[in-house]
Design an enzyme around this catalytic site. Structure first.
Site, PDB file in Angstrom:
ATOM      1  N   HIS A 210      -6.233   3.204   0.423  1.00 46.13           N
ATOM      2  CA  HIS A 210      -5.098   4.227   0.193  1.00 46.13           C
ATOM      3  C   HIS A 210      -5.302   4.997  -1.198  1.00 46.13           C
ATOM      4  O   HIS A 210      -5.238   5.895  -1.294  1.00 46.13           O
ATOM      5  CB  HIS A 210      -3.669   3.214  -0.123  1.00 46.13           C
ATOM      6  CG  HIS A 210      -2.532   4.203  -0.392  1.00 46.13           C
ATOM      7  ND1 HIS A 210      -2.151   4.568  -1.676  1.00 46.13           N
ATOM      8  CD2 HIS A 210      -1.563   4.960   0.270  1.00 46.13           C
ATOM      9  CE1 HIS A 210      -1.343   5.072  -1.921  1.00 46.13           C
ATOM     10  NE2 HIS A 210      -0.864   5.709  -0.564  1.00 46.13           N
ATOM     11  N   GLU A 250       1.547  -4.994  -0.006  1.00 41.11           N
ATOM     12  CA  GLU A 250       1.437  -3.605   0.094  1.00 41.11           C
ATOM     13  C   GLU A 250       0.888  -3.060  -1.079  1.00 41.11           C
ATOM     14  O   GLU A 250       1.973  -2.113  -1.677  1.00 41.11           O
ATOM     15  CB  GLU A 250       2.928  -3.052   0.379  1.00 41.11           C
ATOM     16  CG  GLU A 250       3.315  -3.310   2.120  1.00 41.11           C
ATOM     17  CD  GLU A 250       4.589  -2.768   2.529  1.00 41.11           C
ATOM     18  OE1 GLU A 250       4.360  -1.440   2.596  1.00 41.11           O
ATOM     19  OE2 GLU A 250       5.334  -3.110   2.927  1.00 41.11           O
ATOM     20  N   HIS A 252      -0.337   0.026  -3.424  1.00 45.11           N
ATOM     21  CA  HIS A 252      -0.510   1.541  -3.228  1.00 45.11           C
ATOM     22  C   HIS A 252      -1.431   1.814  -4.798  1.00 45.11           C
ATOM     23  O   HIS A 252      -2.673   1.737  -4.663  1.00 45.11           O
ATOM     24  CB  HIS A 252       0.825   2.023  -3.515  1.00 45.11           C
ATOM     25  CG  HIS A 252       1.543   1.747  -2.175  1.00 45.11           C
ATOM     26  ND1 HIS A 252       1.156   2.360  -1.091  1.00 45.11           N
ATOM     27  CD2 HIS A 252       2.759   1.132  -1.735  1.00 45.11           C
ATOM     28  CE1 HIS A 252       1.926   1.814   0.238  1.00 45.11           C
ATOM     29  NE2 HIS A 252       2.948   1.148  -0.430  1.00 45.11           N
ATOM     30  N   GLU A 267       4.211  -2.686  -3.401  1.00 45.44           N
ATOM     31  CA  GLU A 267       5.429  -2.257  -3.132  1.00 45.44           C
ATOM     32  C   GLU A 267       6.498  -3.339  -2.855  1.00 45.44           C
ATOM     33  O   GLU A 267       7.778  -3.074  -2.775  1.00 45.44           O
ATOM     34  CB  GLU A 267       5.429  -1.359  -1.833  1.00 45.44           C
ATOM     35  CG  GLU A 267       6.639  -0.605  -1.597  1.00 45.44           C
ATOM     36  CD  GLU A 267       6.377   0.561  -0.116  1.00 45.44           C
ATOM     37  OE1 GLU A 267       7.360   0.887   0.262  1.00 45.44           O
ATOM     38  OE2 GLU A 267       5.324   0.803  -0.029  1.00 45.44           O
TER      39      GLU A 267
END
Length: 276
Positions: A210, A250, A252, A267
């Site tokens: 990402h 998660e 990021h 996240e």
């Protein structure tokens, strides 16, 4: 490597971007309309749907961030500036202005420290410019255009098609002699030199890379959103380390600190600090 987590958000608030400025760590809470400091301070933007996303320190010692939900660029002193589209990536340009992408209008924007906004078309319809970084020029990923864009500070654009089809390029970071980027749909990292030469490097299958940050040794760190991990590549593109952050984390945004450690926005509600 050691990993320490710091809880900065409640359930479903979603730490997304992360930045370090003057020894303090900041993160955006994309689902809460809040910018927070690791020290515990929270700055409510007064707009729950503003979706603060990418955050960077500016040359004025303020933190600047995109508000993709309400078409504004925010600043840590509470000021914000209207822009003609949905902003996502942001960086400090070679001219000391803040440059940002407008995902839904196929433009790159510029805002001065005084808040004057101007925009430049990227020349490709439906390309969905995502993250942006600065070296000698501005470099940005064209998520739906399957290319890397380069723009001068006067708005001249060159697009470099990617070798692999439909990669969904997202993160990008200028490094020593080249610019690193990641391809979320192809599970690859890429590197482009100033003359437009592109190389691609495989990452673990379905890892969904990402964000990326270049390192001084010519390599980079990458968040592997789909694998709940971060990875480190050397200057030759070899995967030399992968650090698990736990199921559901998660990861990021990420940023390199002055001491070489890495901060990662998770996240699930925390910020992780990865130290040698």
């Amino acid at each position: 490597m050691s990993v320490t987590e710091f809880t900065v958000a409640g359930p479903n608030e979603g730490p997304y971007g992360v930045a370090v400025a003057n020894g303090e760590v900041w993160t955006t809470l994309v689902h809460a309309g809040v910018v927070a400091r690791l020290s515990g301070d929270r700055f409510d933007l007064g707009a729950p749907d503003s979706r603060p996303s990418v955050i960077v320190p500016g040359p004025d010692d303020a933190l600047w961030f995109t508000r993709s939900g309400d078409n504004r660029i925010g600043r840590s002193d509470g000021a914000s500036f209207d822009v003609p589209g949905s902003p996502f990536g942001i960086c400090v340009g070679p001219d000391d202005a803040l440059w940002f992408t407008l995902m839904d209008t196929d433009q790159v924007g510029r805002v001065t420290l005084d808040g004057d906004v101007s925009t430049y078309p990227i020349g490709t319809s439906g390309a969905f410019p995502a993250m942006i970084t600065a070296a000698d020029h501005l470099w940005f990923t064209l998520n739906q255009g399957n290319a890397i864009g380069r723009m001068t500070t006067t708005g001249d654009v060159t697009a470099y098609p990617l070798p692999t089809e439909a990669v969904g390029a997202v993160g990008i970071s200028a490094g020593a002699g080249a610019v690193w980027f990641v391809e979320i749909l192809a599970a690859q990292a890429g590197r482009i030199t100033p003359d437009g030469t592109i190389e691609e490097f495989p990452l673990p299958a379905d890892s969904k890379p990402h964000a990326v940050v270049a390192t001084d040794d010519g390599g980079c760190w990458i968040t592997l959103w789909g694998a709940a991990a971060v990875a480190r590549l050397d200057a030759a593109g070899n995967l030399i380390e992968q650090i698990d952050l736990g199921a559901g984390s998660e990861p990021h945004g990420l940023v390199l600190d002055a001491d070489g450690s890495v901060w990662v926005a998770l996240e699930k509600g925390s910020v992780a600090h990865i130290q040698p």
